[in-house]
Write an enzyme that holds these catalytic residues in place. Structure first.
Site, PDB file in Angstrom:
ATOM      1  N   GLU A 173      39.441  38.774  36.952  1.00 60.01           N
ATOM      2  CA  GLU A 173      39.277  37.534  37.739  1.00 60.01           C
ATOM      3  C   GLU A 173      38.999  36.321  36.852  1.00 60.01           C
ATOM      4  OE1 GLU A 173      36.491  38.208  40.984  1.00 60.01           O
ATOM      5  OE2 GLU A 173      37.984  39.420  42.049  1.00 60.01           O
ATOM      6  N   GLU A 292      41.784  45.296  43.436  1.00 56.93           N
ATOM      7  CA  GLU A 292      40.566  45.244  44.262  1.00 56.93           C
ATOM      8  C   GLU A 292      41.004  44.859  45.658  1.00 56.93           C
ATOM      9  OE1 GLU A 292      37.095  43.084  42.921  1.00 56.93           O
ATOM     10  OE2 GLU A 292      37.586  43.489  40.821  1.00 56.93           O
TER      11      GLU A 292
END
Ligand code: AHR
Length: 503
Positions: A173, A292
């Protein structure tokens, strides 16, 4: 009664299901590791301290890969802290989750645990506080058999054979300001491309995942994907996606429609990746690693405060969402969406696996149990292997509010040719009406129903606890299928696994 129709044709196979879409994730976060998968002294612990009761539940899910060690955690992680004699390992502050990391479980323990749990590690490298050299050192430690510093370090730590880890994430991320060492798309594109090239020189057999956007609502999406992939196209194999849904508004019709948003997100990432393919004149096609995904909101707001008010605890209770029946339906719809995009979604990790936004919960010193979301994942993982078959679905629409008009029926069909088995996964999104689903199975020969498994509850907020499994699958004895046609009743707000023997 709602009426819907699903036509499937044996000659119209869409894509092979990559088994890696049934992967999951263990981060050094909360109690995922400590008192989750690892609890020395627990009555069910093996000689390494791995909880065998948890391993049994993971094996039932048949999880091919587990992403490790983060997540946000990886962006300030020093992997060397977690190898070598345990007594000499330092405890460190983990800035990501404001906890104290004791490092008594590290890389070598993770590799041994993965073996015990019949899974493989998908390793993430730290591109937040570290970079290229460190990623290469870690890869050398894991995969190289040479008398070189880090390979020798692994051997000296008692692990003669390389681990042969094939899947690697280039950071986590990195588009998010919450990420330690967050980067602009240009900064990340350079470091990801250069790290990828260096890692592939050390071990050309690995596959690499570049960070995509950490959600479809990020301001930089999808420009991030365009910039990163244009720079790194030749060096990477997958672009990551992360997506979580919530029901803060307690609005079930909208919440159940969230997978239509996931579908749009996937299609946009594919478009960005194919644009980069055209710009770079490449013949390679980039796959998606949805590494995710889940429902996440039950604990999210209070956890932020908990971390601020009481920092630097070892393995505190964080992100321990207790999932209910409607969450299981959303997870089911997301699984169907992943399968329908199987041509490009090659890897997907349910985030996470144990205690932290997880299908499996444990009590320290106590039992392990299945949350509601465990079941759709287990059904898809067990029966959703083979090839996705093209289907035409006809279902009435409803106004979901947040996501516009959405069909009541969410469905996909997967053909397992080795077993002569066709499985239809279907969710009836209606909260009040039964749905009569007419199946029209063309070219499958004589068909017969193996079983119709249903997961639902009259109470959308019903949960499972250590003491009682309130939401569990049942086999419907009143369903039948005659030859290639027949109707199955999908009850309101239900997840259905319809297993059909085909000839
Ligand atoms: O899965 C929980 C967290 O969600 C991960 O650490 C991070 O990558 C994401 O924001």
């Amino acid at each position: 009664m709602l009426k819907a129709r699903l036509i499937a044709d044996r000659d119209m196979k869409k894509a092979a299901v990559d088994r890696r879409i049934y992967s999951s994730f263990i981060e050094h976060l909360g109690r995922a590791v400590y008192s989750g998968i690892y609890e020395p002294g627990h009555p069910e612990a093996d000689e390494n301290g791995f909880r065998k009761d948890v391993i049994r539940l993971i094996r039932e899910l048949d999880v091919p890969y587990v992403r490790y060690p983060g997540g946000n955690f990886v962006s300030c992680y020093r992997w060397e802290d977690g190898v070598g004699p345990v007594a000499e390992r330092p405890a460190r502050l983990d800035a990501a989750w404001k906890t104290l990391e004791p490092n008594t479980f590290g890389l070598d323990e993770a590799a041994a645990w993965a073996k015990a749990a019949d899974t493989k590690l998908m390793m993430a490298v730290n591109l937040g506080t570290r970079g290229l050299q460190d990623a290469v050192n870690l890869l050398e430690y894991c995969n190289i058999d040479a008398p070189s510093k880090y390979a020798q370090m692994r051997k000296d730590n008692g692990h003669k054979d390389p681990y042969g880890i094939k899947l690697w994430c280039l950071g986590n991320e990195m588009d998010g300001k919450w990420q330690t060492g967050h980067k602009t798309p240009e900064e990340y594109a350079r470091i990801a491309a250069e790290t990828a090239r260096a890692m592939k020189r050390v071990d050309p057999s690995i596959e690499l995942v570049a960070c995509g956007s950490s959600g479809s609502n990020m301001a930089t999406f999808p420009e991030w994907e365009r910039i990163v992939l244009t720079e790194a196209y030749d060096a990477v194999d997958y672009i990551s996606m992360h997506q979580y849904y919530d029901n803060y508004d307690d609005d079930a019709p909208s919440f159940l429609a969230a997978s239509t948003d996931l579908d749009r997100f996937i299609k946009t990432v594919i478009t960005a990746a194919d644009y980069a393919k055209a710009v770079t004149r490449s013949s390679k096609t980039i796959g998606i690693s949805l590494d995710e995904w889940n429902v996440w909101y039950h604990t999210r707001r209070e956890d932020d405060k908990k971390m601020d008010d009481n920092p630097w605890q070892i393995a505190p209770h964080l992100l321990e969402d207790i999932y209910n029946a409607e969450d299981a339906l959303v997870v089911g719809c997301m699984l169907i969406t992943i399968l329908r995009n199987a041509e490009r979604v090659r890897i997907a990790c349910l985030a996470q696996l144990v205690n932290v936004i997880a299908p499996i919960m444990t009590r320290k010193g106590g039992g392990a149990w299945r949350q509601t979301i465990y079941y759709p994942f287990m059904h898809a993982s067990r029966y959703g292997r083979g090839k996705v078959v093209e289907t035409a679905a006809d279902s009435a629409l409803y106004d979901s509010g947040k996501y516009g008009d959405v069909p009541y029926l969410e469905s996909v069909a997967v053909l397992n040719e080795a077993e002569d088995e066709l499985t239809v996964f279907a969710v009836n999104r209606s909260l009040s009406e039964d749905m009569e689903l007419a199946l029209d199975l063309r070219g499958f020969g004589k068909c017969s129903l193996i079983e119709h498994i249903e997961l639902r509850s009259d109470d959308l907020k019903a949960i499972n606890t250590e003491e009682k499994e309130n939401v569990r699958p049942v086999v419907r004895t009143d369903s039948a299928l005659d030859s290639g046609t027949g109707s199955i009743i999908l009850r309101p707000a239900s997840w259905n696994t319809i297993r059909i023997k085909v000839r």
